[in-house]
Design a protein around this motif. Structure first.
Motif, PDB file in Angstrom:
ATOM      1  N   SER A  92      -4.961 -45.183  -0.734  1.00 48.33           N
ATOM      2  CA  SER A  92      -5.850 -44.175  -0.158  1.00 48.33           C
ATOM      3  C   SER A  92      -5.172 -42.828   0.043  1.00 48.33           C
ATOM      4  CB  SER A  92      -6.383 -44.662   1.186  1.00 48.33           C
ATOM      5  OG  SER A  92      -7.114 -45.831   0.990  1.00 48.33           O
ATOM      6  N   ASP A  93      -3.868 -42.825   0.377  1.00 47.25           N
ATOM      7  CA  ASP A  93      -3.183 -41.569   0.683  1.00 47.25           C
ATOM      8  C   ASP A  93      -2.722 -40.829  -0.567  1.00 47.25           C
ATOM      9  OD1 ASP A  93      -3.596 -41.805   3.363  1.00 47.25           O
ATOM     10  OD2 ASP A  93      -1.738 -42.926   3.705  1.00 47.25           O
ATOM     11  N   LEU A  94      -2.744 -41.510  -1.711  1.00 41.49           N
ATOM     12  CA  LEU A  94      -2.408 -40.836  -2.969  1.00 41.49           C
ATOM     13  C   LEU A  94      -3.679 -40.256  -3.569  1.00 41.49           C
ATOM     14  CD1 LEU A  94       0.033 -43.380  -4.670  1.00 41.49           C
ATOM     15  CD2 LEU A  94       0.566 -41.468  -3.150  1.00 41.49           C
ATOM     16  N   SER A  95      -3.500 -39.251  -4.442  1.00 44.62           N
ATOM     17  CA  SER A  95      -4.681 -38.681  -5.094  1.00 44.62           C
ATOM     18  C   SER A  95      -5.209 -39.661  -6.141  1.00 44.62           C
ATOM     19  CB  SER A  95      -4.320 -37.360  -5.765  1.00 44.62           C
ATOM     20  OG  SER A  95      -3.536 -37.609  -6.918  1.00 44.62           O
ATOM     21  N   VAL A  96      -6.425 -39.397  -6.610  1.00 38.78           N
ATOM     22  CA  VAL A  96      -7.025 -40.216  -7.661  1.00 38.78           C
ATOM     23  C   VAL A  96      -6.104 -40.231  -8.888  1.00 38.78           C
ATOM     24  CG1 VAL A  96      -8.987 -40.315  -9.275  1.00 38.78           C
ATOM     25  CG2 VAL A  96      -9.381 -39.858  -6.839  1.00 38.78           C
ATOM     26  N   GLY A  97      -5.612 -39.025  -9.280  1.00 39.31           N
ATOM     27  CA  GLY A  97      -4.721 -38.911 -10.436  1.00 39.31           C
ATOM     28  C   GLY A  97      -3.419 -39.679 -10.232  1.00 39.31           C
ATOM     29  N   GLU A  98      -2.848 -39.569  -9.017  1.00 39.67           N
ATOM     30  CA  GLU A  98      -1.601 -40.291  -8.735  1.00 39.67           C
ATOM     31  C   GLU A  98      -1.800 -41.791  -8.832  1.00 39.67           C
ATOM     32  OE1 GLU A  98       0.631 -37.140  -5.720  1.00 39.67           O
ATOM     33  OE2 GLU A  98      -0.914 -38.487  -4.947  1.00 39.67           O
ATOM     34  N   GLN A 123     -12.491 -37.891 -12.836  1.00 41.14           N
ATOM     35  CA  GLN A 123     -11.729 -36.745 -13.322  1.00 41.14           C
ATOM     36  C   GLN A 123     -11.958 -35.525 -12.420  1.00 41.14           C
ATOM     37  OE1 GLN A 123     -12.408 -35.711 -17.439  1.00 41.14           O
ATOM     38  NE2 GLN A 123     -10.237 -35.255 -17.691  1.00 41.14           N
ATOM     39  N   GLU A 124     -13.230 -35.349 -11.995  1.00 39.92           N
ATOM     40  CA  GLU A 124     -13.539 -34.239 -11.082  1.00 39.92           C
ATOM     41  C   GLU A 124     -12.717 -34.342  -9.795  1.00 39.92           C
ATOM     42  OE1 GLU A 124     -18.142 -34.555 -12.500  1.00 39.92           O
ATOM     43  OE2 GLU A 124     -17.728 -34.685 -10.347  1.00 39.92           O
ATOM     44  N   ARG A 125     -12.480 -35.562  -9.367  1.00 36.37           N
ATOM     45  CA  ARG A 125     -11.795 -35.801  -8.086  1.00 36.37           C
ATOM     46  C   ARG A 125     -10.305 -36.104  -8.247  1.00 36.37           C
ATOM     47  NH1 ARG A 125     -14.510 -37.703  -3.236  1.00 36.37           N
ATOM     48  NH2 ARG A 125     -16.638 -37.042  -3.355  1.00 36.37           N
ATOM     49  N   ALA A 126      -9.751 -35.814  -9.425  1.00 40.07           N
ATOM     50  CA  ALA A 126      -8.371 -36.219  -9.729  1.00 40.07           C
ATOM     51  C   ALA A 126      -7.364 -35.747  -8.683  1.00 40.07           C
ATOM     52  CB  ALA A 126      -7.973 -35.710 -11.110  1.00 40.07           C
ATOM     53  N   MET A 127      -7.604 -34.564  -8.092  1.00 39.39           N
ATOM     54  CA  MET A 127      -6.640 -34.005  -7.144  1.00 39.39           C
ATOM     55  C   MET A 127      -6.910 -34.444  -5.707  1.00 39.39           C
ATOM     56  SD  MET A 127      -4.918 -32.203  -9.244  1.00 39.39           S
ATOM     57  CE  MET A 127      -4.010 -30.910  -8.394  1.00 39.39           C
ATOM     58  N   GLN A 128      -8.017 -35.122  -5.480  1.00 40.11           N
ATOM     59  CA  GLN A 128      -8.368 -35.476  -4.095  1.00 40.11           C
ATOM     60  C   GLN A 128      -7.821 -36.847  -3.706  1.00 40.11           C
ATOM     61  OE1 GLN A 128     -12.387 -34.769  -2.912  1.00 40.11           O
ATOM     62  NE2 GLN A 128     -12.661 -33.174  -4.442  1.00 40.11           N
ATOM     63  N   ARG A 129      -7.657 -37.037  -2.420  1.00 40.90           N
ATOM     64  CA  ARG A 129      -7.186 -38.334  -1.914  1.00 40.90           C
ATOM     65  C   ARG A 129      -8.139 -39.435  -2.359  1.00 40.90           C
ATOM     66  NH1 ARG A 129      -8.046 -39.384   3.024  1.00 40.90           N
ATOM     67  NH2 ARG A 129      -6.567 -41.062   3.299  1.00 40.90           N
ATOM     68  N   ALA A 130      -7.575 -40.542  -2.827  1.00 39.91           N
ATOM     69  CA  ALA A 130      -8.419 -41.669  -3.228  1.00 39.91           C
ATOM     70  C   ALA A 130      -9.207 -42.195  -2.036  1.00 39.91           C
ATOM     71  CB  ALA A 130      -7.564 -42.773  -3.842  1.00 39.91           C
ATOM     72  N   GLY A 131      -8.638 -42.018  -0.828  1.00 36.79           N
ATOM     73  CA  GLY A 131      -9.318 -42.473   0.382  1.00 36.79           C
ATOM     74  C   GLY A 131     -10.613 -41.717   0.657  1.00 36.79           C
ATOM     75  N   SER A 132     -10.790 -40.549   0.003  1.00 31.15           N
ATOM     76  CA  SER A 132     -12.020 -39.777   0.220  1.00 31.15           C
ATOM     77  C   SER A 132     -13.159 -40.267  -0.678  1.00 31.15           C
ATOM     78  CB  SER A 132     -11.765 -38.285  -0.043  1.00 31.15           C
ATOM     79  OG  SER A 132     -11.606 -38.054  -1.436  1.00 31.15           O
ATOM     80  N   LEU A 133     -12.868 -41.186  -1.596  1.00 32.48           N
ATOM     81  CA  LEU A 133     -13.928 -41.727  -2.464  1.00 32.48           C
ATOM     82  C   LEU A 133     -14.773 -42.735  -1.688  1.00 32.48           C
ATOM     83  CD1 LEU A 133     -11.845 -42.571  -5.692  1.00 32.48           C
ATOM     84  CD2 LEU A 133     -13.244 -40.539  -5.292  1.00 32.48           C
ATOM     85  N   SER A 134     -15.994 -42.957  -2.154  1.00 33.36           N
ATOM     86  CA  SER A 134     -16.831 -44.016  -1.573  1.00 33.36           C
ATOM     87  C   SER A 134     -16.268 -45.372  -2.004  1.00 33.36           C
ATOM     88  CB  SER A 134     -18.270 -43.866  -2.066  1.00 33.36           C
ATOM     89  OG  SER A 134     -18.352 -44.270  -3.423  1.00 33.36           O
ATOM     90  N   GLY A 135     -16.723 -46.427  -1.365  1.00 28.03           N
ATOM     91  CA  GLY A 135     -16.259 -47.779  -1.709  1.00 28.03           C
ATOM     92  C   GLY A 135     -16.483 -48.096  -3.180  1.00 28.03           C
ATOM     93  N   LEU A 141     -12.256 -46.641  -9.661  1.00 28.86           N
ATOM     94  CA  LEU A 141     -10.873 -46.187  -9.856  1.00 28.86           C
ATOM     95  C   LEU A 141      -9.958 -47.391 -10.123  1.00 28.86           C
ATOM     96  CD1 LEU A 141      -8.591 -44.110  -9.807  1.00 28.86           C
ATOM     97  CD2 LEU A 141      -8.645 -44.188  -7.302  1.00 28.86           C
ATOM     98  N   SER A 142     -10.136 -48.432  -9.331  1.00 29.47           N
ATOM     99  CA  SER A 142      -9.330 -49.640  -9.501  1.00 29.47           C
ATOM    100  C   SER A 142      -9.592 -50.275 -10.876  1.00 29.47           C
ATOM    101  CB  SER A 142      -9.684 -50.611  -8.374  1.00 29.47           C
ATOM    102  OG  SER A 142      -9.204 -51.884  -8.644  1.00 29.47           O
TER     103      SER A 142
END
Ligand SMILES: Nc1ncnc2c1ncn2[C@@H]1O[C@H](COP(=O)(O)OP(=O)(O)OP(=O)(O)O)[C@@H](O)[C@H]1O
Ligand SMILES: [Mg+2]
Length: 230
Positions: A92-98, A123-135, A141-142
């Motif tokens: 969750s604390d890493l970005s989507v891209g990370e 791809q749009e959210r690549a720079m955002q924290r994965a924790g900010s995504l919905s379930g 992503l997984s």
């Protein structure tokens, strides 16, 4: 041909409580095995045992002929086994891209191209924290990270849980493409339409035991539904 996965008389659980009471099964490379059963019957525990995340009390799991108990956890991926758990699927604390780059030896993300095409939001959210995504987005992503590894064998625990129907349809296309390429999958699923599209064989669990198994065409949808009714 050496099966992608064989498991025999698997007895495993937590502490002194055994959840799995002697479960066996197998699948060949290029096959998808669906695991079905009501809540709490031990599906996730079976996946943990097949992934080598919990020790076996008895029995054996062999991946591509190698005894899993002898492969240290950090070498499982090199041994060709990828695992997408049911919960805590991403960092969750890493970005989507990370999250997507973490397991790669290169920074080349081109392997994810078909997944970004199918799920542009990642791809749009690549720079955002994965924790900010919905379930559901975290599940995508997984799924993307696991399939993008191109592992010969992948274990997916309820990949469609919380995912929008149109994205579930895209997941099944992406999965079938990997199956065509010879990858093998074990998939725990409650979504029967998805399972009927992708699975070659099914294994039904109840109270930690295999109560039915066989090739998918041997089961009607009604029969599969009957295994899920409480
Ligand atoms: N980490 C754990 N420690 C102790 N007991 C656990 C643990 N995880 C699961 N269990 C227990 O093991 C049994 C089987 O749980 P499991 O998660 O394998 O079932 P499941 O079929 O995956 O259920 P669901 O459909 O809800 O995902 C349950 O009784 C559960 O409470
Ligand atoms: Mg589960």
């Amino acid at each position: 041909m050496t099966p992608a996965l064989e498991f025999e008389n698997v007895i495993a659980g937590y502490g002194d409580t055994m959840v799995l009471r002697g479960v066996s099964g197998a699948l060949q490379q290029g096959q998808v095995l669906g695991v079905l059963g009501r809540n709490g019957v031990g599906k996730t525990t079976l996946m943990r045992a097949l992934a080598g995340f919990i020790p076996l009390k008895e029995g054996e799991v062999r991946a591509h002929g190698a005894n899993l108990a002898l492969i240290p956890p950090q070498n499982r991926l090199t041994a060709g086994i990828a695992y997408a758990p049911q919960e805590d699927t991403v960092f969750s604390d890493l970005s989507v891209g990370e999250n997507l780059r973490l397991h790669l030896k290169t920074r080349d993300m081109s392997r994810y191209r078909p997944y970004f095409d199918a799920f542009p939001r990642l791809q749009e959210r690549a720079m955002q924290r994965a924790g900010s995504l919905s379930g559901g987005e975290r599940k995508l992503l997984s799924f993307t990270r696991t399939l993008g590894l191109h592992a010969p064998l992948s274990l997916l625990d309820e990949p469609t849980e919380g995912v929008q129907p149109e994205n579930i349809a895209r997941m099944s296309h992406l999965l079938l493409a990997r199956r065509e390429a010879g990858a093998a999958f074990v998939i725990v699923e409650q979504n029967l339409s998805f399972l009927l599209q992708v699975a070659d064989a099914v294994l039904v669990l109840d109270h930690g035991e295999r109560v039915a198994s066989g090739a998918m065409p041997a089961f009607t949808r009604e029969k599969l539904e009957s295994y899920l009714v409480v």
